[in-house]
Design a protein around this motif. Structure first.
Motif, PDB file in Angstrom:
ATOM      1  N   GLY A 246       0.809  -1.225   0.000  1.00  0.00           N
ATOM      2  CA  GLY A 246       0.000   0.000   0.000  1.00  0.00           C
ATOM      3  C   GLY A 246       0.832   1.260   0.000  1.00  0.00           C
ATOM      4  N   ASN A 247       2.008   1.182   0.629  1.00  0.00           N
ATOM      5  CA  ASN A 247       2.897   2.347   0.686  1.00  0.00           C
ATOM      6  C   ASN A 247       3.769   2.474  -0.560  1.00  0.00           C
ATOM      7  N   GLY A 248       3.594   1.548  -1.486  1.00  0.00           N
ATOM      8  CA  GLY A 248       4.352   1.617  -2.739  1.00  0.00           C
ATOM      9  C   GLY A 248       5.820   1.240  -2.604  1.00  0.00           C
TER      10      GLY A 248
ATOM     11  N   ILE B 141       4.124 -17.149   4.804  1.00  0.00           N
ATOM     12  CA  ILE B 141       2.808 -17.520   4.254  1.00  0.00           C
ATOM     13  C   ILE B 141       1.888 -16.300   4.257  1.00  0.00           C
ATOM     14  N   GLY B 142       1.938 -15.527   5.348  1.00  0.00           N
ATOM     15  CA  GLY B 142       1.144 -14.297   5.413  1.00  0.00           C
ATOM     16  C   GLY B 142       1.517 -13.327   4.305  1.00  0.00           C
ATOM     17  N   ALA B 143       2.828 -13.185   4.064  1.00  0.00           N
ATOM     18  CA  ALA B 143       3.292 -12.312   2.974  1.00  0.00           C
ATOM     19  C   ALA B 143       2.783 -12.819   1.635  1.00  0.00           C
ATOM     20  N   ALA B 144       2.833 -14.126   1.429  1.00  0.00           N
ATOM     21  CA  ALA B 144       2.369 -14.720   0.170  1.00  0.00           C
ATOM     22  C   ALA B 144       0.871 -14.502  -0.026  1.00  0.00           C
ATOM     23  N   MET B 145       0.109 -14.568   1.062  1.00  0.00           N
ATOM     24  CA  MET B 145      -1.339 -14.322   0.980  1.00  0.00           C
ATOM     25  C   MET B 145      -1.613 -12.892   0.538  1.00  0.00           C
ATOM     26  N   ALA B 146      -0.843 -11.945   1.075  1.00  0.00           N
ATOM     27  CA  ALA B 146      -1.006 -10.542   0.688  1.00  0.00           C
ATOM     28  C   ALA B 146      -0.619 -10.337  -0.775  1.00  0.00           C
ATOM     29  N   LEU B 147       0.455 -10.992  -1.198  1.00  0.00           N
ATOM     30  CA  LEU B 147       0.916 -10.858  -2.578  1.00  0.00           C
ATOM     31  C   LEU B 147      -0.090 -11.446  -3.564  1.00  0.00           C
ATOM     32  N   ALA B 148      -0.778 -12.513  -3.155  1.00  0.00           N
ATOM     33  CA  ALA B 148      -1.786 -13.135  -4.018  1.00  0.00           C
ATOM     34  C   ALA B 148      -2.914 -12.160  -4.314  1.00  0.00           C
ATOM     35  N   LYS B 149      -3.207 -11.301  -3.361  1.00  0.00           N
ATOM     36  CA  LYS B 149      -4.275 -10.308  -3.559  1.00  0.00           C
ATOM     37  C   LYS B 149      -3.840  -9.182  -4.484  1.00  0.00           C
ATOM     38  N   SER B 150      -2.523  -8.953  -4.555  1.00  0.00           N
ATOM     39  CA  SER B 150      -2.029  -7.822  -5.354  1.00  0.00           C
ATOM     40  C   SER B 150      -1.480  -8.239  -6.712  1.00  0.00           C
ATOM     41  N   ASN B 151      -1.333  -9.553  -6.910  1.00  0.00           N
ATOM     42  CA  ASN B 151      -0.758 -10.090  -8.149  1.00  0.00           C
ATOM     43  C   ASN B 151       0.681  -9.648  -8.382  1.00  0.00           C
ATOM     44  N   LYS B 152       1.380  -9.261  -7.314  1.00  0.00           N
ATOM     45  CA  LYS B 152       2.784  -8.877  -7.433  1.00  0.00           C
ATOM     46  C   LYS B 152       3.663 -10.124  -7.405  1.00  0.00           C
TER      47      LYS B 152
END
Length: 304
Positions: free
Chosen positions: A202-204, A219-230
């Protein structure tokens, strides 16, 4: 009548054997952390296999509660104590309590903060100087030794987390094309790892690699990345069953096997040796091992 007498005799013998069984008190920092649960189950299984009585207590992340638990074990006259410390800085007090009571003490998994361990006190765990180094060298190679690195720290009161973080920083410092751009705690928790990653996104923040101090945060980081497609390389440590599952799904690229079952078994073995008065080195090391997609099946089998 003879049958009744035989049953009563067996009951007396059984209760007598139970009363004579060596007793071990175990205080775990948390009951609800995946990796520590594996250690606790391993301790329980090994103690039962050896005919030992074992009592578990959950410190729930509270240093005061853990100190009370150790004092209760001493008051109950246990033969040995195993502690997974809540806070590395709290262990000198626990060491003093056990030494004054002349009860063997085994620290497991989290590195104790004592400068030296006296006779009768032993640490069973893995050398954290290996963990973050193995993790970050593998991630650096995957990134062609270029990119911005973000570090998720387990817990600021845990010497192991601080060492893992230092390991990562030292590896990154070796390569001119790499630098650490973020470094924040997420307390070894999946949800906090996800929240922290979402904040960075979110902070770019320009991040190419996430090196997390454990699998849960990764795993938490991967879950967040899945939402952003990064597309960002993610590494964890511990090789838990959930961590290995995330690797199989390409959500994590690397982890480092920390032998939770081995640590649990060894802590019971050391405790029993100390009870018997046998000499044991102050540190019993269980080696870390790098886990990649190429060799992960071996560790999946180990975790079953």
């Amino acid at each position: 009548m003879k049958t009744l007498k035989a049953i009563l005799l067996l009951g007396l013998l059984s209760s007598s054997a139970s009363a004579l069984a060596e007793k071990i008190g175990v205080s775990m920092a948390y009951f609800d952390q995946n990796f520590l649960t594996i250690i606790r189950q391993s301790i329980d299984k090994e103690a039962k296999a050896r005919g030992l009585d074992v009592q578990f207590e959950d410190a729930r992340g509270d240093v005061g509660r853990q100190t009370d638990q150790v004092q209760s074990f001493i008051g109950a006259g246990v033969d040995a104590i195993i502690v997974d410390p809540v806070d590395s800085a709290s262990t000198p007090q626990l060491t003093r309590l056990a030494q004054q009571a002349k009860i063997p003490l085994v620290y497991v998994n989290r590195t104790p903060g004592d400068k030296t361990l006296p006779t009768g006190v032993v640490f069973v765990g893995s050398d954290e100087r290996e963990s973050g180094t193995l993790q970050m060298e593998a991630l650096a190679k995957m990134a062609n030794y270029k990119g911005n690195v973000a570090i998720m720290i387990g817990n600021l009161t845990d010497a192991g987390a601080l060492q893992r973080t230092k390991d990562v920083e030292q590896v990154v410092a070796k390569y001119p094309g790499m630098k650490v751009v973020q470094k924040q705690p997420a307390n070894y928790a999946r949800n906090e790892g996800m929240d922290l990653m979402l904040n960075w996104i979110g902070n770019g923040e320009a991040i190419d690699i996430v090196a997390a101090n454990n699998d849960e945060m990764a795993i938490g980081a991967a879950m967040a990345l899945a939402k952003s497609n990064k597309k960002i390389l993610v590494g964890g440590i511990d090789a838990t069953p959930d961590g290995l599952k995330a690797m199989a799904q390409d959500k994590m690229q690397v982890t480092v096997f920390q032998d939770a079952i081995g640590q649990g078994k060894a802590s019971v073995d050391v405790a029993q040796k100390l009870i018997k008065g046998e000499k044991v080195d102050s540190h019993v090391w269980i080696p870390f091992e790098l886990v990649t997609k190429e060799n992960m099946q071996k560790y999946v089998e180990k975790s079953q």
